[in-house]
Design an enzyme around this catalytic site. Structure first.
Site, PDB file in Angstrom:
ATOM      1  CG  ASP A 224      16.117 -10.801 -26.117  1.00  0.00           C
ATOM      2  OD1 ASP A 224      16.302 -10.641 -27.033  1.00  0.00           O
ATOM      3  OD2 ASP A 224      14.772 -11.182 -25.359  1.00  0.00           O
TER       4      ASP A 224
ATOM      5  CG  ASP B 282      19.577 -13.355 -21.516  1.00  0.00           C
ATOM      6  OD1 ASP B 282      18.780 -13.940 -21.817  1.00  0.00           O
ATOM      7  OD2 ASP B 282      20.183 -12.775 -21.748  1.00  0.00           O
TER       8      ASP B 282
END
Length: 228
Positions: free
Chosen positions: A10, A8
């Protein structure tokens, strides 16, 4: 042994929270809001609800176009929500902040000959611009972004293109790393993959499922990947 690591972006590698805070506060100031902290908290509450709907499968662009209009409505101001969203998107495109130690982690993992992939929710050009601007793009072999795929994590259909691109990718040789229990951990679970919950703030797990691993810093991620 792991061969593939899906990251991922963010608040796992990129410091989205810092860029979000600076961007929203800038917009609030430009529209004459005096209590910036209060306005920012209203935005966060509305944005959280927006992303809950997006992660449930509702159209993302239509929803994000409402978040500033809703925020300013609560602050008693009429605005063109879509116009402000475009302004904010431009600010986000230039949010190149990374979390401390993120690049070293990626460097170390590449030395282990691991194939690093991006698996993130968001708008394609925004995420790619931020990766390129941060300099982290060179560590990844492939980007998988919900705005391009058409499905957001935790929908298991988000992972279909990843399996197609890498036919030997399996639950035995692949792991997902992310900060969100709902999108990253639940999503990877739904796709049959192991996962690492990156939890540097020691948040409580309020869900009825657990990650394969939970870590609080990048060093612990390296230890897990070395041992497996």
């Amino acid at each position: 042994m792991f061969k593939y690591v899906i990251f991922d972006l963010d608040d796992t590698l990129l410091d989205f929270s810092r860029g979000e805070r600076e961007g929203v506060q800038k917009i609030l100031k430009e529209h004459g809001i005096k209590d910036i902290d209060h306005g920012f908290q209203i935005y966060l509450s509305i944005n959280k609800h927006v992303w809950e709907q997006i992660e449930a499968g509702k159209p993302s662009q239509k929803l994000v176009d409402t978040r500033f209009e809703s925020t300013f409505n609560k602050l008693g101001i009429k605005v063109d929500g879509k116009k402000i969203e475009r302004q904010y998107r431009n600010i986000l495109n230039h949010n190149f902040y990374t979390l401390n130690g993120a690049e070293k982690l990626l460097q170390d993992l590449k030395k282990q000959n691991l194939t690093l992939l991006v698996g993130t929710n968001g708008i394609k050009h925004t995420q790619i611009d931020r990766l390129n601007g941060s300099g982290l793009d060179k560590y990844f072999d492939h980007y998988f972004i919900s705005g391009d795929i058409g499905f957001n994590k935790p929908d298991k259909r988000f992972f279909v293109p990843i399996f197609k691109a890498y036919p030997d990718l399996s639950k035995g040789n692949t792991i997902m790393i992310g900060d969100s229990m709902k999108s990253d951990i639940l999503g990877s679970r739904s796709a049959g993959l192991k996962n690492i919950w990156f939890n540097p703030k020691y948040a409580a797990n309020n869900f009825d499922f657990k990650p394969t691993f939970e870590v609080h810093n990048y060093r612990e991620i390296e230890e897990i990947l070395k041992d497996n």
